[in-house]
Design an enzyme around this catalytic site. Structure first.
Site, PDB file in Angstrom:
ATOM      1  N   ASP A  79       3.547  -7.860  -5.023  1.00 52.08           N
ATOM      2  CA  ASP A  79       4.525  -7.872  -3.677  1.00 52.08           C
ATOM      3  C   ASP A  79       3.941  -6.986  -2.170  1.00 52.08           C
ATOM      4  O   ASP A  79       2.975  -5.811  -2.603  1.00 52.08           O
ATOM      5  CB  ASP A  79       5.681  -7.919  -3.971  1.00 52.08           C
ATOM      6  CG  ASP A  79       6.550  -8.714  -5.401  1.00 52.08           C
ATOM      7  OD1 ASP A  79       6.563  -9.633  -4.708  1.00 52.08           O
ATOM      8  OD2 ASP A  79       6.953  -7.615  -6.370  1.00 52.08           O
ATOM      9  N   ASP A  81       5.631  -5.382   1.099  1.00 46.24           N
ATOM     10  CA  ASP A  81       6.154  -4.629   2.010  1.00 46.24           C
ATOM     11  C   ASP A  81       6.226  -4.893   3.233  1.00 46.24           C
ATOM     12  O   ASP A  81       5.218  -3.561   3.444  1.00 46.24           O
ATOM     13  CB  ASP A  81       7.976  -3.806   1.135  1.00 46.24           C
ATOM     14  CG  ASP A  81       8.576  -4.476   0.139  1.00 46.24           C
ATOM     15  OD1 ASP A  81       8.527  -5.824  -0.281  1.00 46.24           O
ATOM     16  OD2 ASP A  81       8.506  -3.348  -0.611  1.00 46.24           O
ATOM     17  N   ASP A 158      11.737   7.233  -2.142  1.00 46.68           N
ATOM     18  CA  ASP A 158      12.397   7.773  -3.142  1.00 46.68           C
ATOM     19  C   ASP A 158      11.203   9.529  -4.074  1.00 46.68           C
ATOM     20  O   ASP A 158      11.141   9.994  -3.917  1.00 46.68           O
ATOM     21  CB  ASP A 158      12.013   6.645  -4.127  1.00 46.68           C
ATOM     22  CG  ASP A 158      11.506   5.861  -4.940  1.00 46.68           C
ATOM     23  OD1 ASP A 158      10.170   5.382  -3.874  1.00 46.68           O
ATOM     24  OD2 ASP A 158      11.130   4.874  -5.449  1.00 46.68           O
TER      25      ASP A 158
END
Length: 452
Positions: A79, A81, A158
């Protein structure tokens, strides 16, 4: 002229509100292509088109997060982003095929054919006075629709390995927290104070363990130390989020390593019933590990995987135990099986919301299993025509391979499915099932008798 007009139309004079000054250039390590050596052939064309369109409209835009991390590790990301200083509304106006989603934090999904690029606006601190944010007394973030600068956005991520920004136009990687150095050292490190970050979102503990196992990175001591102490915070996480994280764990291609790591860090017992099932049942351990091994092999070979089949396998021996219990209470086998399925699904639903489309598949696979032991009469023919036959058959083979059933049953069904009409007829076993007694119809009295 047209390009300038588009820039004037789409470019807002106001940037998203930021609670701190624009990031200092001294804090950024800019890594050129000659150093990071990212292979552009591994980058999605849709991601490049997205950043290009945003930059042409006058905004900053970068490929960000796990995709950059994987590119640096020479892996093809699944994926992509994109992070930008454009607001969701501005992004939506630029891309005709796009939609704004999300409540906790608004995002934009930009569609190119069958590929979707997730675009987020640079995020600010949820502690800022301005903005739409909500936090529980324990520190868990419920909503944080707060925009900010790129530096704030990097600090909100994170792990240092996920706070990396790649600009396709310059081919530079922007590194705010020495994430590239951590990757080179084989370390996964939390940004900021780990205790605070875990309290903000307890799912980060699961992510830390999962990514460590998946990427072969060692957790930094300060990142690993608080996990066992704070594991109870997972009780407050919505079941739907826990399910999504479990799905990522079991479909990572490293499910066995991830499950073992979660047990090592105390993130299973009493917190996630599904992991209790996977890790703490000697009766079905071989069956479960075979299911995880087969799933890992399919994921790593880029073959399709059915989550419904996987969860059916992980919970099967719980169903068997409940099935036996209900039979001992005097229920007939098939009703007892359905009572067992209901009980197991209800227990899982208390902690983890398995999507209905998966639970339906689970129940169908389970309900077919008794029918594979019926190899007489017309029953095998009708089972072959069942839409879920193939999934049920694969499940049967897994049961045979684990030693739960004789291999002869699985081989019989393999041969029966491949045989022609006459061969199938010869393979059928004698029908020893008791025949149902046909009810005799009561004869209606004749009209003449009625008249008398």
């Amino acid at each position: 002229m047209i390009k300038k007009l588009l820039q004037r139309v789409f470019k807002s004079p106001k940037k998203p509100a930021s609670t701190t000054p624009v990031h200092s250039q001294a804090n950024i390590e800019r890594i050129p292509a000659a150093v990071h050596r990212i292979d552009r052939r591994l980058i999605s064309n849709a991601a490049i088109k997205t950043t290009d369109a945003l930059q042409k409209a006058g905004f900053e835009a970068f490929i960000v997060g796990g995709a950059v991390r994987d590119l640096l590790l020479k892996k093809r990301p699944k994926d992509f982003d994109v992070a930008t200083d454009a607001t969701p509304e501005q992004v939506h106006r630029i891309f005709r095929r796009s939609r704004i989603i999300g409540r906790r934090f608004r995002l934009v999904h930009v569609m190119f054919g069958d590929e979707t690029i997730e675009v987020s606006t640079f995020r600010g601190s949820h502690l800022a006075e301005a903005g739409d944010a909500k936090v529980t007394d324990s520190g868990r973030i419920l909503r944080d629709n707060v925009f900010g600068s790129q530096e704030e956005d990097a600090a909100r991520r994170d792990f240092t390995a996920n706070a990396l920004y790649y600009d396709p136009s310059t081919e530079e990687v922007l590194d705010f927290h020495r994430g590239v150095a951590d990757l080179q050292a084989g370390v996964l490190r939390m940004i900021g104070d780990p205790v605070t970050r875990y309290r903000e979102d307890p799912v980060r503990m699961l992510r830390a363990v999962r990514l460590s196992a998946k990427l072969g990175l060692k957790l930094a001591p300060e990142t690993e130390r608080p996990i066992l102490e704070l594991a109870e915070l997972l009780h407050d996480v919505p079941p739907s989020r826990l399910f999504d994280e479990m799905l990522k764990l079991f479909l990572s291609g490293h499910a066995i390593e991830s499950a073992n790591a979660l047990r090592q860090h105390g993130l299973h017992h009493g917190l996630l019933p599904l992991l209790d099932v996977v890790l703490e049942q000697p009766m079905g351990e071989r069956f479960v590990r075979l299911a995880l091994k087969n799933t890992d092999e399919r994921v790593l070979a880029d073959k399709p995987v059915s989550p419904g089949f996987l969860f059916a396998a992980l919970l099967w021996h719980e169903v068997l135990l409940a099935w036996k219990k209900f039979e001992q209470q005097g229920n007939k086998p098939i009703p007892a099986l359905h009572m067992a399925m209901d009980e197991v699904c209800d227990i899982q639903a208390e902690k983890m919301a398995i999507h209905k489309r998966y639970s339906v598949t689970m129940r169908e696979i389970w309900s077919l299993q008794p029918r594979f032991e019926q190899r007489a009469g017309r029953r095998p023919y009708s089972l072959l025509e069942n839409p879920r036959y193939r999934a049920g058959y694969d499940f049967l083979l897994l049961r045979c391979e684990s030693g739960e059933l004789p291999n002869e049953i699985g081989q019989w069904w393999t041969d029966f499915a491949n045989a022609d009409g006459e061969q199938r007829q010869a393979m059928l076993l004698p029908d020893t099932a008791p025949r149902k007694r046909r009810r005799r119809r009561s004869r209606k009295p004749s009209s003449s008798a009625a008249e008398e």
